[in-house]
Design a protein around this motif. Structure first.
Motif, PDB file in Angstrom:
ATOM      1  N   SER A 117      36.238  24.563  61.555  1.00  8.07           N
ATOM      2  CA  SER A 117      36.017  23.219  61.014  1.00  8.07           C
ATOM      3  C   SER A 117      34.534  22.857  61.017  1.00  8.07           C
ATOM      4  O   SER A 117      34.112  21.905  60.366  1.00  8.07           O
ATOM      5  CB  SER A 117      36.802  22.177  61.813  1.00  8.07           C
ATOM      6  OG  SER A 117      36.301  22.086  63.140  1.00  8.07           O
ATOM      7  N   VAL A 118      33.735  23.669  61.735  1.00 13.92           N
ATOM      8  CA  VAL A 118      32.300  23.400  61.881  1.00 13.92           C
ATOM      9  C   VAL A 118      31.456  24.449  61.169  1.00 13.92           C
ATOM     10  O   VAL A 118      30.490  24.124  60.476  1.00 13.92           O
ATOM     11  CB  VAL A 118      31.915  23.340  63.378  1.00 13.92           C
ATOM     12  CG1 VAL A 118      30.425  23.117  63.542  1.00 13.92           C
ATOM     13  CG2 VAL A 118      32.718  22.264  64.092  1.00 13.92           C
ATOM     14  N   SER A 142      41.336  21.741  55.010  1.00 17.08           N
ATOM     15  CA  SER A 142      39.913  21.922  54.723  1.00 17.08           C
ATOM     16  C   SER A 142      39.482  23.363  54.961  1.00 17.08           C
ATOM     17  O   SER A 142      38.754  23.956  54.155  1.00 17.08           O
ATOM     18  CB  SER A 142      39.083  20.971  55.584  1.00 17.08           C
ATOM     19  OG  SER A 142      37.710  21.210  55.426  1.00 17.08           O
ATOM     20  N   VAL A 143      39.936  23.954  56.062  1.00 19.97           N
ATOM     21  CA  VAL A 143      39.578  25.344  56.369  1.00 19.97           C
ATOM     22  C   VAL A 143      40.169  26.289  55.327  1.00 19.97           C
ATOM     23  O   VAL A 143      39.500  27.231  54.877  1.00 19.97           O
ATOM     24  CB  VAL A 143      40.040  25.723  57.790  1.00 19.97           C
ATOM     25  CG1 VAL A 143      39.877  27.221  58.016  1.00 19.97           C
ATOM     26  CG2 VAL A 143      39.258  24.938  58.838  1.00 19.97           C
ATOM     27  N   LEU A 144      41.411  26.042  54.907  1.00 19.65           N
ATOM     28  CA  LEU A 144      42.024  26.923  53.915  1.00 19.65           C
ATOM     29  C   LEU A 144      41.333  26.802  52.554  1.00 19.65           C
ATOM     30  O   LEU A 144      41.253  27.796  51.811  1.00 19.65           O
ATOM     31  CB  LEU A 144      43.524  26.623  53.799  1.00 19.65           C
ATOM     32  CG  LEU A 144      44.358  27.014  55.027  1.00 19.65           C
ATOM     33  CD1 LEU A 144      45.818  26.639  54.828  1.00 19.65           C
ATOM     34  CD2 LEU A 144      44.217  28.507  55.338  1.00 19.65           C
ATOM     35  N   GLU A 202      37.756  24.457  71.032  1.00 20.67           N
ATOM     36  CA  GLU A 202      37.331  25.657  71.754  1.00 20.67           C
ATOM     37  C   GLU A 202      37.875  25.663  73.175  1.00 20.67           C
ATOM     38  O   GLU A 202      38.378  26.692  73.654  1.00 20.67           O
ATOM     39  CB  GLU A 202      35.799  25.741  71.772  1.00 20.67           C
ATOM     40  CG  GLU A 202      35.284  27.004  72.447  1.00 20.67           C
ATOM     41  CD  GLU A 202      33.770  27.120  72.384  1.00 20.67           C
ATOM     42  OE1 GLU A 202      33.226  27.991  73.083  1.00 20.67           O
ATOM     43  OE2 GLU A 202      33.127  26.348  71.635  1.00 20.67           O
ATOM     44  N   ALA A 203      37.807  24.538  73.864  1.00 20.09           N
ATOM     45  CA  ALA A 203      38.284  24.463  75.243  1.00 20.09           C
ATOM     46  C   ALA A 203      39.782  24.768  75.318  1.00 20.09           C
ATOM     47  O   ALA A 203      40.239  25.497  76.215  1.00 20.09           O
ATOM     48  CB  ALA A 203      37.995  23.081  75.825  1.00 20.09           C
ATOM     49  N   ASP A 247      37.443  34.015  65.450  1.00 11.06           N
ATOM     50  CA  ASP A 247      38.252  33.157  66.320  1.00 11.06           C
ATOM     51  C   ASP A 247      37.320  32.190  67.040  1.00 11.06           C
ATOM     52  O   ASP A 247      36.120  32.448  67.167  1.00 11.06           O
ATOM     53  CB  ASP A 247      39.052  33.976  67.334  1.00 11.06           C
ATOM     54  CG  ASP A 247      40.299  33.232  67.809  1.00 11.06           C
ATOM     55  OD1 ASP A 247      41.370  33.428  67.214  1.00 11.06           O
ATOM     56  OD2 ASP A 247      40.176  32.421  68.758  1.00 11.06           O
ATOM     57  N   VAL A 248      37.886  31.099  67.528  1.00  8.87           N
ATOM     58  CA  VAL A 248      37.099  30.122  68.268  1.00  8.87           C
ATOM     59  C   VAL A 248      36.952  30.516  69.736  1.00  8.87           C
ATOM     60  O   VAL A 248      36.044  30.051  70.426  1.00  8.87           O
ATOM     61  CB  VAL A 248      37.730  28.714  68.138  1.00  8.87           C
ATOM     62  CG1 VAL A 248      39.046  28.611  68.917  1.00  8.87           C
ATOM     63  CG2 VAL A 248      36.765  27.629  68.573  1.00  8.87           C
ATOM     64  N   SER A 249      37.842  31.415  70.211  1.00 11.24           N
ATOM     65  CA  SER A 249      37.864  31.765  71.631  1.00 11.24           C
ATOM     66  C   SER A 249      37.056  33.023  71.925  1.00 11.24           C
ATOM     67  O   SER A 249      37.350  34.108  71.413  1.00 11.24           O
ATOM     68  CB  SER A 249      39.315  31.987  72.085  1.00 11.24           C
ATOM     69  OG  SER A 249      39.348  32.595  73.357  1.00 11.24           O
TER      70      SER A 249
END
Length: 198
Positions: free
Chosen positions: A90-91, A118-120, A3-4, A62-64
């Motif tokens: 991933s979480v 893993s995400v796919l 995220e950062a 999105d993570v952002s």
């Protein structure tokens, strides 16, 4: 850490992407009947907004938070509705099932080994029967990019399919490497997989 990285990536510039949909998404999806769509790694929302303009009911992730705020503002300006969700995939992962799941250039310089695969696999799991999983990714560096890390690996379509480990109900409708001209970068080869769940 993920995220950062992406918050800083988007915060550094007022606009990172063109706002236009990815060419490979348009190429593969334009003829599909609109339904429900999940856009993974949506960035500033170009793909999601285009899909919504065609009548798709879009969930975009999105993570952002910076990217999602820009995307929501642009969707409002375009007069379309998108369900914007912040996830580190991933979480956590969006719920539901979708007639289209799109992962366009789903690469990350900070991913942990195996994380993308893993995400796919999670993405495949939420494709509805009869729906499509669309994965586009870079096949290598652009021809004019010479100063780049030597240890970066761009997965082939065969490697992506092996990692997905899909069941017999899936049909590969497109498995291609497409070379395109990219402004200021020369030529670039990209992989595209369009896989339909039976």
């Amino acid at each position: 850490m993920t995220e950062a990285f992406w918050e800083d990536f988007y915060r550094d510039r007022d606009q990172v992407w063109t706002g236009k949909p990815n060419e490979l998404l348009v190429r593969e999806v334009a003829a599909l009947e609109p339904g429900t769509a999940l856009d993974l790694g949506c960035g500033e929302g170009g793909d999601a907004i285009w899909l919504a303009s065609l009548g798709w009911q879009v969930t975009a992730v999105d993570v952002s938070s910076v990217a999602l705020e820009r995307a929501a503002r642009r969707a409002s300006e375009a007069g379309v509705t998108v369900d914007w969700q912040q996830h580190d995939l991933s979480v956590s992962f969006p719920s539901g099932s979708y007639s289209l799941v799109s992962a366009q250039f789903f690469h990350s310089p900070v991913e942990v080994d195996g994380e993308r695969d893993s995400v796919l696999r999670k993405a495949a799991a939420v494709v509805a029967p009869g729906g499509v999983l669309l994965i586009a990714g870079h096949a290598g560096w652009a021809s004019h990019q010479h100063d780049h890390p030597a240890d970066v690996h761009f997965p082939t379509t065969a490697e992506v399919l092996a990692a997905l480990d899909l069941g017999p109900e899936w049909v590969v409708e497109a498995d291609e490497v497409i070379t395109r001209e990219v402004p200021e970068l020369g030529t670039r080869a990209d992989n595209v997989l369009r896989i339909r769940r039976g």
